[in-house]
Every structure is written in C-alpha cells, then in structure tokens.
Design a protein around this motif. Structure first.
Motif, PDB file in Angstrom:
ATOM      1  N   LYS A  34      46.640  58.920  28.435  1.00  0.00           N
ATOM      2  CA  LYS A  34      45.459  58.108  28.176  1.00  0.00           C
ATOM      3  C   LYS A  34      45.739  56.636  28.465  1.00  0.00           C
ATOM      4  O   LYS A  34      46.789  56.106  28.100  1.00  0.00           O
ATOM      5  N   LEU A  35      44.798  55.984  29.111  1.00  0.00           N
ATOM      6  CA  LEU A  35      44.881  54.545  29.305  1.00  0.00           C
ATOM      7  C   LEU A  35      44.544  53.826  27.998  1.00  0.00           C
ATOM      8  O   LEU A  35      43.742  54.331  27.206  1.00  0.00           O
ATOM      9  N   PRO A  36      45.098  52.643  27.776  1.00  0.00           N
ATOM     10  CA  PRO A  36      44.830  51.930  26.518  1.00  0.00           C
ATOM     11  C   PRO A  36      43.549  51.106  26.533  1.00  0.00           C
ATOM     12  O   PRO A  36      43.361  50.248  25.680  1.00  0.00           O
ATOM     13  N   TYR A  37      42.677  51.349  27.485  1.00  0.00           N
ATOM     14  CA  TYR A  37      41.403  50.638  27.564  1.00  0.00           C
ATOM     15  C   TYR A  37      40.365  51.552  28.199  1.00  0.00           C
ATOM     16  O   TYR A  37      40.700  52.478  28.950  1.00  0.00           O
ATOM     17  N   PRO A  38      39.081  51.339  27.921  1.00  0.00           N
ATOM     18  CA  PRO A  38      38.035  52.158  28.548  1.00  0.00           C
ATOM     19  C   PRO A  38      37.786  51.709  29.988  1.00  0.00           C
ATOM     20  O   PRO A  38      37.972  50.535  30.326  1.00  0.00           O
ATOM     21  N   ILE A  39      37.384  52.652  30.824  1.00  0.00           N
ATOM     22  CA  ILE A  39      37.042  52.326  32.214  1.00  0.00           C
ATOM     23  C   ILE A  39      35.593  51.876  32.240  1.00  0.00           C
ATOM     24  O   ILE A  39      34.663  52.650  32.501  1.00  0.00           O
ATOM     25  N   GLU A  40      35.395  50.635  31.906  1.00  0.00           N
ATOM     26  CA  GLU A  40      34.066  50.040  31.944  1.00  0.00           C
ATOM     27  C   GLU A  40      34.210  48.551  32.200  1.00  0.00           C
ATOM     28  O   GLU A  40      35.275  47.969  31.984  1.00  0.00           O
ATOM     29  N   ARG A  41      33.162  47.966  32.666  1.00  0.00           N
ATOM     30  CA  ARG A  41      33.184  46.542  33.031  1.00  0.00           C
ATOM     31  C   ARG A  41      33.442  45.656  31.813  1.00  0.00           C
ATOM     32  O   ARG A  41      32.804  45.804  30.769  1.00  0.00           O
ATOM     33  N   LEU A  42      34.407  44.775  31.959  1.00  0.00           N
ATOM     34  CA  LEU A  42      34.716  43.782  30.938  1.00  0.00           C
ATOM     35  C   LEU A  42      34.570  42.403  31.581  1.00  0.00           C
ATOM     36  O   LEU A  42      35.385  42.020  32.419  1.00  0.00           O
ATOM     37  N   GLU A  97      30.848  40.822  48.428  1.00  0.00           N
ATOM     38  CA  GLU A  97      29.742  41.755  48.668  1.00  0.00           C
ATOM     39  C   GLU A  97      30.210  43.200  48.555  1.00  0.00           C
ATOM     40  O   GLU A  97      29.547  44.037  47.934  1.00  0.00           O
ATOM     41  N   VAL A  98      31.368  43.488  49.125  1.00  0.00           N
ATOM     42  CA  VAL A  98      31.897  44.859  49.071  1.00  0.00           C
ATOM     43  C   VAL A  98      32.268  45.234  47.646  1.00  0.00           C
ATOM     44  O   VAL A  98      31.975  46.332  47.174  1.00  0.00           O
ATOM     45  N   VAL A  99      32.943  44.312  46.943  1.00  0.00           N
ATOM     46  CA  VAL A  99      33.364  44.565  45.563  1.00  0.00           C
ATOM     47  C   VAL A  99      32.148  44.807  44.667  1.00  0.00           C
ATOM     48  O   VAL A  99      32.131  45.741  43.853  1.00  0.00           O
ATOM     49  N   ALA A 100      31.122  43.972  44.817  1.00  0.00           N
ATOM     50  CA  ALA A 100      29.917  44.116  44.002  1.00  0.00           C
ATOM     51  C   ALA A 100      29.185  45.410  44.328  1.00  0.00           C
ATOM     52  O   ALA A 100      28.694  46.106  43.423  1.00  0.00           O
ATOM     53  N   ARG A 101      29.099  45.759  45.600  1.00  0.00           N
ATOM     54  CA  ARG A 101      28.397  46.987  45.988  1.00  0.00           C
ATOM     55  C   ARG A 101      29.097  48.220  45.407  1.00  0.00           C
ATOM     56  O   ARG A 101      28.448  49.142  44.916  1.00  0.00           O
ATOM     57  N   ALA A 102      30.438  48.202  45.446  1.00  0.00           N
ATOM     58  CA  ALA A 102      31.186  49.328  44.889  1.00  0.00           C
ATOM     59  C   ALA A 102      30.926  49.468  43.393  1.00  0.00           C
ATOM     60  O   ALA A 102      30.852  50.585  42.864  1.00  0.00           O
ATOM     61  N   HIS A 103      30.755  48.334  42.716  1.00  0.00           N
ATOM     62  CA  HIS A 103      30.500  48.374  41.275  1.00  0.00           C
ATOM     63  C   HIS A 103      29.086  48.845  40.962  1.00  0.00           C
ATOM     64  O   HIS A 103      28.890  49.789  40.184  1.00  0.00           O
ATOM     65  N   PRO A 120      39.586  46.270  44.298  1.00  0.00           N
ATOM     66  CA  PRO A 120      40.023  45.891  42.952  1.00  0.00           C
ATOM     67  C   PRO A 120      39.751  46.966  41.905  1.00  0.00           C
ATOM     68  O   PRO A 120      40.552  47.187  40.995  1.00  0.00           O
ATOM     69  N   GLN A 121      38.613  47.649  42.027  1.00  0.00           N
ATOM     70  CA  GLN A 121      38.271  48.682  41.042  1.00  0.00           C
ATOM     71  C   GLN A 121      39.233  49.864  41.078  1.00  0.00           C
ATOM     72  O   GLN A 121      39.335  50.613  40.110  1.00  0.00           O
ATOM     73  N   MET A 122      39.957  50.026  42.188  1.00  0.00           N
ATOM     74  CA  MET A 122      40.899  51.140  42.281  1.00  0.00           C
ATOM     75  C   MET A 122      42.116  50.940  41.382  1.00  0.00           C
ATOM     76  O   MET A 122      42.853  51.896  41.122  1.00  0.00           O
ATOM     77  N   ILE A 123      42.328  49.711  40.907  1.00  0.00           N
ATOM     78  CA  ILE A 123      43.373  49.493  39.901  1.00  0.00           C
ATOM     79  C   ILE A 123      42.742  49.056  38.574  1.00  0.00           C
ATOM     80  O   ILE A 123      43.386  48.410  37.746  1.00  0.00           O
ATOM     81  N   ASN A 124      41.469  49.435  38.400  1.00  0.00           N
ATOM     82  CA  ASN A 124      40.735  49.176  37.146  1.00  0.00           C
ATOM     83  C   ASN A 124      40.634  47.685  36.835  1.00  0.00           C
ATOM     84  O   ASN A 124      40.579  47.286  35.672  1.00  0.00           O
ATOM     85  N   TRP A 125      40.548  46.855  37.858  1.00  0.00           N
ATOM     86  CA  TRP A 125      40.622  45.409  37.643  1.00  0.00           C
ATOM     87  C   TRP A 125      39.414  44.880  36.885  1.00  0.00           C
ATOM     88  O   TRP A 125      39.530  43.933  36.114  1.00  0.00           O
ATOM     89  N   GLU A 126      38.248  45.503  37.067  1.00  0.00           N
ATOM     90  CA  GLU A 126      37.073  45.045  36.331  1.00  0.00           C
ATOM     91  C   GLU A 126      37.149  45.461  34.863  1.00  0.00           C
ATOM     92  O   GLU A 126      36.562  44.809  33.988  1.00  0.00           O
ATOM     93  N   ALA A 127      37.894  46.540  34.553  1.00  0.00           N
ATOM     94  CA  ALA A 127      38.055  46.979  33.169  1.00  0.00           C
ATOM     95  C   ALA A 127      39.039  46.102  32.409  1.00  0.00           C
ATOM     96  O   ALA A 127      39.083  46.129  31.176  1.00  0.00           O
TER      97      ALA A 127
END
Length: 346
Positions: free
Chosen positions: A328-336, A248-254, A226-233
C-alpha cells in the motif's frame, strides 16, 4: 570534495552511493537516529532579477508559493509533457531559487534552462560547494534544532537562512535534509555522529521508496508523464497556474483521466536488486511496467517503486524471476493542490 566523508570513515561505492561500516543500517534507522551523506542528490541555483519568471514558464510549481517557508515539489517537462527532471524548489532570497534533484540530471536540466535564461537575465549554477546531509530517526528534529540553530519545518517546508537550509521529507521515520556549505560539512557531520550513527545513503533511498517518492534519474529522463510517478498526489503539480512547457499535455492527462501507468510500491520475494528500468512482467512474460527505484530493506528483501499499468486484471507479477508483492502507498492517488499545503503545520 570527499574528504569530509572520509573523515567519518565512509567510502564511495560509486559517484552516487556511499557506505559506512555501521551494521544493519536500515534497521538502525528504525530504532535510533542516523545521518547520511545524500551524494545521489545535487543542487542547481537559479538566480537573477527574472529568475521567478524563468521558472514560472518552465516548472509545474506555482513559483510564488516558494516563499522561503513552503518549498514545493515541482517538475520540468518537454513539450510532450514528459519529465526532464523533478525537484524540490526553495527560495533563498529575493532573486535566488534553489532546486534539489538527482545528481545525474543537474547538467541536463541546467542545459535545458540555459536556452531561456538570457531572456530573463538569469544565471544557472550547479553548486558543488554545497553538501546535502540527511537525518533520519526519533531524535532527528531535536538534533537538527541544536546543531543548525533552526526550528525543523513541516514536510515540504524549509527553515534556516541563506547559508543553511533545513527541509522535512515524508517517510516512516522523521527525515530532515540539511543543505550547507562544503566547508562546514566535516565539522557538522562529526558533531552529529556523536549522537547519530553514520549510514550509507541507501537508507535514505529506501525511505523514499517507503514514502512512495520517486526521484527521476537519467534512466527515465523524458520518458514519463508526471502523473506516472503520482506527482499530482504529492502536491508536485499546480493545476491553478498558467502555462508552462508541457502544461497542456499534463493537464489533459489529468482532466481526461488518460494516465495508463502509475507508480506502485512493492516488495520482491528475494534479495536481488533489479536494475533501474528492468521490466516487471506478468504471468505470460509480457511487460507490465518497469523499475524506477530499488533498495534492500531492514530484513534483506528488495523493496521497489515501479511504474505499472493501471489494468485491473494484471495478475501475478515478477521481476528477474522474483515474485512481486504489491504494498500500500502511504497516500491516496488523488489530486493534492500545492496551494493547500502552504499553511501546513509542523
């Protein structure tokens, strides 16, 4: 099923693409209000007394946040954390949830969830009797309020009732998605076309690209974290919920920062649209990523979303001989956290 589009003088280019004779559709969406049939998207309903528990164990969303007002982004993963589909989750009534996702993944996701549905006394239904219609532009909100008798919601929220739902999506212009019965589609679209130009759904897909929003297609099913498409952002992952398949995999990657590829927005120096999955290559011709979405913009140039390596020394890139200009993306790459979006104002 296509009669309502034909009545608007639209035509199908494929099962997932419709067009109209409206000139310069992408520019029209910048300067006025347009409507478009969102035939590339579809609807999957999950219903029954245990529908919430079924979804809670399979999806990245905190299901109880989908309360009939907030309609969170979500995704479904394999045990290895790779996405099987991503979607927007709506609550329709006490025992019915609705997922909006790419049409090509409706059957695979239904078949995946079928393995668990009997344990939760739940049913899954692909809703071919529903239509998704997009409104884009300056007057989109005012038109929707009049035609659907519903107050337009905030981004990633819903309004309406059990028959018609309105959703707001991000983008360079106001965007509303209406989910309504097929039997109403022709009359509603005809009335809207009196004040909004009908355009092909490529315009909606372009605005998804400009919003940095990638909808998984069959080309990338079971291939990306999911993070590869910025899904957490984008608020598409709750890190505060309990276990779900792939969690578990998603959380570990984060938490360990192990995401080696990220979604990037770019423009190509050319007008040739690359195929989904086409390679983005560096100056040495080595693959640095691949295309997940591509459309022509208002100036006839190709805009893309691509999953690229996060290496800082990536250098000049190209796709099919066309140079890549990163935007530029219209949002920051950080957890939302989606929990922080539930009270968003319109």
């Amino acid at each position: 099923m296509n009669d309502w589009i034909t009545a608007l003088e639209g035509r199908y280019l494929s099962d997932e693409r419709v067009t109209f004779d409206t000139s310069e559709p992408a520019r029209q969406a910048m300067e006025r209000t347009v409507i478009t049939p969102l035939v590339h998207l579809g609807v999957l309903d999950v219903s029954g007394p245990g529908a919430d528990k079924l979804l809670q164990g399979q999806t990245s969303a905190q299901v109880d946040l989908a309360n009939g007002s907030f309609a969170p982004l979500t995704c479904f993963c394999s045990a290895k954390g790779r996405m099987l589909a991503n979607a927007q989750l709506l609550r329709i009534d006490a025992e019915r949830y609705r997922l909006i996702l790419h049409r090509g993944l409706l059957e695979p996701l239904r078949d995946h969830l079928k393995k668990f549905a009997p344990f939760y006394k739940s049913e899954l239904a692909i809703r071919d009797d529903l239509v998704l219609l997009g409104l884009i532009g300056k007057e989109a909100q005012a038109l929707a309020e009049v035609r659907f008798d519903a107050v337009p919601p905030a981004v990633w929220h819903q309004s309406g009732d059990e028959t018609v739902q309105l959703l707001a999506h991000p983008g360079p212009q106001h965007r509303l998605l209406a989910c309504l019965p097929l039997e109403q589609a022709e009359a509603v679209a005809t009335r809207l076309s009196e004040q909004a130009a009908p355009v092909g759904n490529a315009v909606w897909c372009l605005q998804d690209i400009q919003a940095g929003l990638a909808w998984l297609t069959p080309a990338h099913q079971d291939a990306l974290l999911p993070q590869m498409i910025n899904w957490e952002a984008l608020g598409g992952i709750s890190f505060k919920k309990g276990c779900y398949t792939g969690q578990e995999v998603v959380a570990r990657a984060h938490f360990r920062g192990q995401v080696k590829k990220r979604l990037a927005r770019a423009q190509l120096e050319g007008s040739r649209l690359p195929e989904l999955g086409a390679s983005v290559v560096d100056a040495d011709g080595k693959a640095a990523g691949e295309i997940v979405a591509a459309e022509l913009d208002a100036y006839g140039q190709a805009e893309i979303l691509a999953v690229l390596t996060t290496r800082e020394d990536i250098g000049p890139l190209s796709v099919d001989g066309q140079a890549v200009k990163l935007l530029k993306l219209p949002y920051p790459i950080e957890r939302l956290d989606p929990e922080n979006l539930t009270q968003a104002s319109a």
